[in-house]
Design a protein around this motif. Structure first.
Motif, PDB file in Angstrom:
ATOM      1  N   ILE A 136       0.863  -1.183   0.000  1.00 52.05           N
ATOM      2  CA  ILE A 136       0.000   0.000   0.000  1.00 52.05           C
ATOM      3  C   ILE A 136       0.896   1.228   0.000  1.00 52.05           C
ATOM      4  CG2 ILE A 136      -1.800   1.267   1.226  1.00 52.05           C
ATOM      5  CD1 ILE A 136      -2.873  -1.335   2.264  1.00 52.05           C
ATOM      6  N   GLN A 137       0.956   1.891  -1.134  1.00 47.74           N
ATOM      7  CA  GLN A 137       1.866   3.016  -1.331  1.00 47.74           C
ATOM      8  C   GLN A 137       1.098   4.334  -1.153  1.00 47.74           C
ATOM      9  OE1 GLN A 137       3.761   3.060  -5.137  1.00 47.74           O
ATOM     10  NE2 GLN A 137       5.087   4.802  -4.655  1.00 47.74           N
ATOM     11  N   VAL A 138       1.596   5.178  -0.279  1.00 45.33           N
ATOM     12  CA  VAL A 138       0.935   6.439   0.047  1.00 45.33           C
ATOM     13  C   VAL A 138       1.759   7.599  -0.506  1.00 45.33           C
ATOM     14  CG1 VAL A 138      -0.083   7.839   1.876  1.00 45.33           C
ATOM     15  CG2 VAL A 138       0.150   5.368   2.189  1.00 45.33           C
ATOM     16  N   THR A 139       1.093   8.500  -1.187  1.00 39.49           N
ATOM     17  CA  THR A 139       1.744   9.693  -1.719  1.00 39.49           C
ATOM     18  C   THR A 139       0.918  10.928  -1.354  1.00 39.49           C
ATOM     19  OG1 THR A 139       0.590   9.447  -3.840  1.00 39.49           O
ATOM     20  CG2 THR A 139       2.787   8.448  -3.656  1.00 39.49           C
ATOM     21  N   GLY A 140       1.478  12.096  -1.639  1.00 37.64           N
ATOM     22  CA  GLY A 140       0.753  13.339  -1.392  1.00 37.64           C
ATOM     23  C   GLY A 140       1.041  13.913  -0.021  1.00 37.64           C
ATOM     24  N   GLU A 141       0.115  14.703   0.482  1.00 32.25           N
ATOM     25  CA  GLU A 141       0.294  15.425   1.733  1.00 32.25           C
ATOM     26  C   GLU A 141      -0.355  14.675   2.895  1.00 32.25           C
ATOM     27  OE1 GLU A 141      -0.393  19.797   1.440  1.00 32.25           O
ATOM     28  OE2 GLU A 141      -1.177  19.298  -0.537  1.00 32.25           O
ATOM     29  N   ASN A 142       0.256  14.835   4.056  1.00 32.34           N
ATOM     30  CA  ASN A 142      -0.306  14.261   5.282  1.00 32.34           C
ATOM     31  C   ASN A 142      -1.199  15.318   5.927  1.00 32.34           C
ATOM     32  OD1 ASN A 142      -0.794  12.429   7.322  1.00 32.34           O
ATOM     33  ND2 ASN A 142       1.063  12.949   8.461  1.00 32.34           N
ATOM     34  N   VAL A 143      -2.403  15.464   5.403  1.00 33.75           N
ATOM     35  CA  VAL A 143      -3.296  16.560   5.796  1.00 33.75           C
ATOM     36  C   VAL A 143      -3.918  16.285   7.167  1.00 33.75           C
ATOM     37  CG1 VAL A 143      -5.359  17.864   5.159  1.00 33.75           C
ATOM     38  CG2 VAL A 143      -3.796  17.057   3.385  1.00 33.75           C
ATOM     39  N   LEU A 144      -3.963  17.342   7.995  1.00 36.59           N
ATOM     40  CA  LEU A 144      -4.690  17.252   9.271  1.00 36.59           C
ATOM     41  C   LEU A 144      -6.167  17.486   8.989  1.00 36.59           C
ATOM     42  CD1 LEU A 144      -4.738  17.057  12.383  1.00 36.59           C
ATOM     43  CD2 LEU A 144      -4.413  19.544  12.442  1.00 36.59           C
ATOM     44  N   LEU A 145      -6.983  16.474   9.257  1.00 47.37           N
ATOM     45  CA  LEU A 145      -8.414  16.537   8.989  1.00 47.37           C
ATOM     46  C   LEU A 145      -9.177  16.954  10.241  1.00 47.37           C
ATOM     47  CD1 LEU A 145      -8.725  13.182   7.000  1.00 47.37           C
ATOM     48  CD2 LEU A 145      -8.318  15.481   6.081  1.00 47.37           C
ATOM     49  N   THR A 146     -10.316  17.597  10.053  1.00 50.40           N
ATOM     50  CA  THR A 146     -11.148  17.979  11.186  1.00 50.40           C
ATOM     51  C   THR A 146     -11.668  16.724  11.887  1.00 50.40           C
ATOM     52  OG1 THR A 146     -13.190  18.013   9.885  1.00 50.40           O
ATOM     53  CG2 THR A 146     -11.896  20.057   9.962  1.00 50.40           C
ATOM     54  N   PRO A 147     -12.130  16.846  13.135  1.00 57.31           N
ATOM     55  CA  PRO A 147     -12.649  15.657  13.838  1.00 57.31           C
ATOM     56  C   PRO A 147     -13.736  14.925  13.064  1.00 57.31           C
ATOM     57  CG  PRO A 147     -12.315  17.440  15.394  1.00 57.31           C
ATOM     58  CD  PRO A 147     -12.054  18.020  14.033  1.00 57.31           C
ATOM     59  N   ASN A 148     -14.702  15.650  12.510  1.00 56.99           N
ATOM     60  CA  ASN A 148     -15.775  15.003  11.765  1.00 56.99           C
ATOM     61  C   ASN A 148     -15.238  14.291  10.526  1.00 56.99           C
ATOM     62  OD1 ASN A 148     -18.641  14.514  11.034  1.00 56.99           O
ATOM     63  ND2 ASN A 148     -18.162  15.893   9.356  1.00 56.99           N
ATOM     64  N   ALA A 149     -14.369  14.977   9.773  1.00 61.99           N
ATOM     65  CA  ALA A 149     -13.790  14.356   8.583  1.00 61.99           C
ATOM     66  C   ALA A 149     -12.937  13.148   8.964  1.00 61.99           C
ATOM     67  CB  ALA A 149     -12.956  15.374   7.811  1.00 61.99           C
ATOM     68  N   SER A 150     -12.229  13.232  10.088  1.00 64.58           N
ATOM     69  CA  SER A 150     -11.380  12.115  10.519  1.00 64.58           C
ATOM     70  C   SER A 150     -12.197  10.851  10.744  1.00 64.58           C
ATOM     71  CB  SER A 150     -10.640  12.486  11.814  1.00 64.58           C
ATOM     72  OG  SER A 150      -9.807  13.600  11.619  1.00 64.58           O
ATOM     73  N   LEU A 151     -13.347  10.990  11.408  1.00 64.91           N
ATOM     74  CA  LEU A 151     -14.188   9.823  11.681  1.00 64.91           C
ATOM     75  C   LEU A 151     -14.662   9.174  10.389  1.00 64.91           C
ATOM     76  CD1 LEU A 151     -16.387  11.101  14.658  1.00 64.91           C
ATOM     77  CD2 LEU A 151     -14.547   9.410  14.757  1.00 64.91           C
ATOM     78  N   HIS A 152     -15.108   9.997   9.438  1.00 64.53           N
ATOM     79  CA  HIS A 152     -15.691   9.439   8.225  1.00 64.53           C
ATOM     80  C   HIS A 152     -14.640   8.977   7.222  1.00 64.53           C
ATOM     81  CE1 HIS A 152     -19.238  11.490   9.911  1.00 64.53           C
ATOM     82  NE2 HIS A 152     -19.893  10.508   9.320  1.00 64.53           N
ATOM     83  N   VAL A 153     -13.519   9.687   7.133  1.00 65.66           N
ATOM     84  CA  VAL A 153     -12.438   9.208   6.264  1.00 65.66           C
ATOM     85  C   VAL A 153     -11.882   7.899   6.812  1.00 65.66           C
ATOM     86  CG1 VAL A 153     -10.090   9.695   5.477  1.00 65.66           C
ATOM     87  CG2 VAL A 153     -11.844  11.473   5.344  1.00 65.66           C
ATOM     88  N   GLY A 154     -11.753   7.805   8.139  1.00 65.27           N
ATOM     89  CA  GLY A 154     -11.309   6.543   8.738  1.00 65.27           C
ATOM     90  C   GLY A 154     -12.253   5.407   8.404  1.00 65.27           C
ATOM     91  N   LEU A 155     -13.555   5.713   8.393  1.00 59.43           N
ATOM     92  CA  LEU A 155     -14.541   4.691   8.039  1.00 59.43           C
ATOM     93  C   LEU A 155     -14.418   4.278   6.573  1.00 59.43           C
ATOM     94  CD1 LEU A 155     -16.978   3.078   9.076  1.00 59.43           C
ATOM     95  CD2 LEU A 155     -18.431   5.018   8.419  1.00 59.43           C
ATOM     96  N   ALA A 156     -14.200   5.248   5.688  1.00 59.25           N
ATOM     97  CA  ALA A 156     -14.022   4.937   4.264  1.00 59.25           C
ATOM     98  C   ALA A 156     -12.774   4.086   4.044  1.00 59.25           C
ATOM     99  CB  ALA A 156     -13.938   6.233   3.457  1.00 59.25           C
TER     100      ALA A 156
END
Length: 331
Positions: free
Chosen positions: A215-235
């Motif tokens: 699993i290769q990760v590229t791009g920026e390590n963006v700090l996500l808001t709490p709400n976005a963090s929960l849902h991106v983690g779920l995705a």
């Protein structure tokens, strides 16, 4: 000499004790005032800087503390007549400063009644209380949001599960993903979570050690808001579980490419996350693959919860997922 758990050596003298008490009062931010029964001041120690003490005139409540506070103090003290009588009040002195006044009628060693007033600076206490109330409101707000997310997940999982065992397996996995994301948010004092930390959580749980490098990760390590963090983690949980359970990227040693970057959408800062997973060469499997990836969580729940949009496609040779949402996406 012992009196109510107080002891001192009389031979030390008043000068020694005076220095001790004044230093102690300064350290705890307290003022001690002594008046006779008629209200005449006889002693003032460590008066806060915001109040005035001049040597030109004898001190008075109104002269020291101003007209409003002084009048209120006079009214309170007028009700104290007998030894042991006491009263207290807290005053907003302006400029976000607060002081507690404790007044008590006492009998001195000479038999005379005196009025003792202790003034304590409560400014920091009130600021801490306001901060605590704000934190409790934030906890309540976050808890309600989290419960709403769990309710939505439970409903969608039940809708697309053919049996109780299937429901429990999927639901437990999604709850675990939420709890891991919530841990990251809590550790950051609710400022949010970084994208790569969210992805790492899912990789560590579902991808074997020998395949983690696929699993290769590229791009920026963006700090996500709490709400976005929960849902991106779920995705990321959905994508990772699907890839491990149904994909063949491990057997074929082909990389999953994950990218996170800041973009401009309609003149606003946004985040775009993409997931590109290689598929096997058999085209006939594509329809079934498409049905499996027709996840309501990925296509509806997550993008709607972060005010964004999603693209979810089975392409020749790959599965592609793209999630775009405002950088400040919050519930």
């Amino acid at each position: 000499m012992v009196h109510r758990l107080t002891w001192y050596e009389p031979q030390r003298g008043d000068e020694y004790l005076r220095e001790f008490f004044i230093t102690g009062l300064m350290d705890i931010g307290a003022t001690l005032i002594l008046q006779d029964a008629e209200g005449k001041y006889s002693c003032i120690t460590t008066l806060p800087m915001r109040f005035r003490l001049t040597g030109s005139e004898p001190p008075t409540d109104r002269g020291l503390f101003g007209e409003d506070i002084g009048r209120r103090l006079e009214d309170m003290k007028a009700r104290l007549r007998q030894p042991g009588d006491h009263a207290e009040m807290e005053i907003d002195a302006g400029d976000d400063t607060f002081f507690e006044f404790r007044c008590r009628m006492i009998t001195m060693a000479n038999g005379q009644n005196n009025l003792m007033t202790v003034v304590i600076d409560r400014t920091e206490d009130r600021r801490r209380e306001r901060l605590l109330r704000a934190l409790l409101r934030e906890v309540s707000h976050r808890s309600k949001n989290l419960l709403a997310i769990i309710q939505s997940i439970a409903s969608q999982t039940a809708r697309y599960s053919g049996s109780l065992n299937a429901f429990l397996g999927k639901f437990r996995g999604r709850l675990h993903a939420l709890s891991q994301s919530q841990d990251l948010i809590t550790d950051s004092s609710w400022s949010g979570a970084y994208f790569r930390d969210l992805l790492r959580q899912q990789i560590e749980k579902y991808v074997q050690d020998g395949a983690a490098d696929l699993i290769q990760v590229t791009g920026e390590n963006v700090l996500l808001t709490p709400n976005a963090s929960l849902h991106v983690g779920l995705a990321l949980h959905e994508l990772t579980v699907n890839a491990v359970s149904h994909g063949d990227f491990v057997a074929r040693r082909q990389r999953i490419e994950v990218n996170c970057e800041r973009v401009r959408e309609e003149g606003k800062d946004a985040v775009r996350i993409t997931w590109t997973e290689p598929l096997g060469p058999t085209d006939g499997e594509a329809p079934a693959r498409s049905a499996r990836f027709g996840s309501t969580v990925l296509e509806r729940v997550v993008p709607a919860s972060v005010n964004g949009s999603a693209v979810h496609e089975v392409r020749p040779g790959s599965v592609y997922y793209e999630l775009t949402f405002p950088l400040d996406a919050e519930a």
